[in-house]
Design a protein around this motif. Sequence first.
Motif, short mmCIF file in Angstrom:
data_model
loop_
_atom_site.label_atom_id
_atom_site.label_comp_id
_atom_site.label_asym_id
_atom_site.label_seq_id
_atom_site.Cartn_x
_atom_site.Cartn_y
_atom_site.Cartn_z
N TYR A 1 65.57 -17.91 0.63
CA TYR A 1 64.86 -16.95 -0.22
C TYR A 1 65.79 -16.27 -1.21
CZ TYR A 1 62.44 -12.84 -1.85
OH TYR A 1 61.91 -11.87 -2.65
N TYR A 2 66.94 -15.82 -0.74
CA TYR A 2 67.83 -15.09 -1.64
C TYR A 2 68.52 -16.01 -2.64
CZ TYR A 2 66.83 -10.81 0.83
OH TYR A 2 66.16 -9.73 1.36
N ASP A 3 68.72 -17.27 -2.28
CA ASP A 3 69.19 -18.24 -3.28
C ASP A 3 68.13 -18.43 -4.36
OD1 ASP A 3 71.64 -18.62 -2.14
OD2 ASP A 3 71.16 -20.54 -1.19
N PHE A 4 66.87 -18.51 -3.95
CA PHE A 4 65.76 -18.61 -4.90
C PHE A 4 65.68 -17.35 -5.77
CE2 PHE A 4 61.05 -17.84 -5.48
CZ PHE A 4 60.89 -18.75 -6.52
N LEU A 5 65.73 -16.20 -5.12
CA LEU A 5 65.62 -14.92 -5.82
C LEU A 5 66.74 -14.75 -6.85
CD1 LEU A 5 64.02 -12.19 -5.81
CD2 LEU A 5 65.75 -11.36 -4.20
N ASN A 6 67.94 -15.21 -6.52
CA ASN A 6 69.10 -15.02 -7.39
C ASN A 6 69.42 -16.24 -8.24
OD1 ASN A 6 69.78 -12.31 -6.49
ND2 ASN A 6 70.32 -13.26 -4.54
N LEU A 7 68.46 -17.17 -8.32
CA LEU A 7 68.58 -18.38 -9.15
C LEU A 7 69.80 -19.22 -8.77
CD1 LEU A 7 67.74 -16.85 -12.67
CD2 LEU A 7 66.17 -17.70 -10.91
#
Length: 279
Positions: free
Chosen positions: A42-48
Amino acid sequence: MEKYELLPQQLLLEGTCDEANFFEPELPNDKYICAVHDPDYYYDFLNLKLSQKEIRRTGFPLSRELVWRERLIAGGTIMAAEFALKYGIAMNIAGGTHHAYTNRGEGFCMLNDQAIAARYLQQQKLAEKILIVDLDVHQGNGTAEIFEGDDSVFTFSMHGEKNYPFKKEKSDLDIGLPNDTSDEVYLKTLKETLPELIEKVKPDFVFYLSGVDVLATDKLGKLSLSIEACKERDRFVLQTLKEQQLPVECSMGGGYSQEIKYIVEAHANTYRLAQEIFF
């Protein structure tokens, strides 16, 4: 997609809904998303920060706008679930992102909105046993993976057997239909299955993914349902849930007919029936 603008316009124009019937979704707290999705993903997705391989699997270019949209869809389904508890039914005009797995996105789905909302209801002690009825033409593979081995959420997917995803996951109940399945066979199968399933599962909340890519006109569907049969499908599902006094959140799911009028009409039927049956 164009249908997200045209569908509300149609519902307002014909008087099925008025402005008071619509709500604006809010971004959910990250903790509700991470209750379903792996925090690293999720945080990889959130932070591109997704890899190129991960991005290609989703089918979308990664952008701030995409991240915002996916989070907003999830927030909309959470809010709709809360409204359903109050009014019996509520709809997310988007949603149905059922190809999103715990730790990855695919098939134009990055965050699984109904899975997130289901877990939210459980965490808030607003529901205990949840049934997900997925009648999109594509199997809800991500939803199946997320709730695999979880007896508190029962996943039911009725889909095209030879359609995407070509490697299926194992839902609690899968019904794979052959190409060109007719109105009669589709409706007979559904009507023989859903009431017995409700009796067996005994849910206190239902999520319904009402994809209209089952239509014969759909570019990606491979089934052969008419507009009338798609409407009868929705009527049967919603009437059955109403009779059982089960609150239901509906996410619209897929629809890829060449002519947008078929998509809008089929989705509008779901809203018309919701008004007719629940109000």
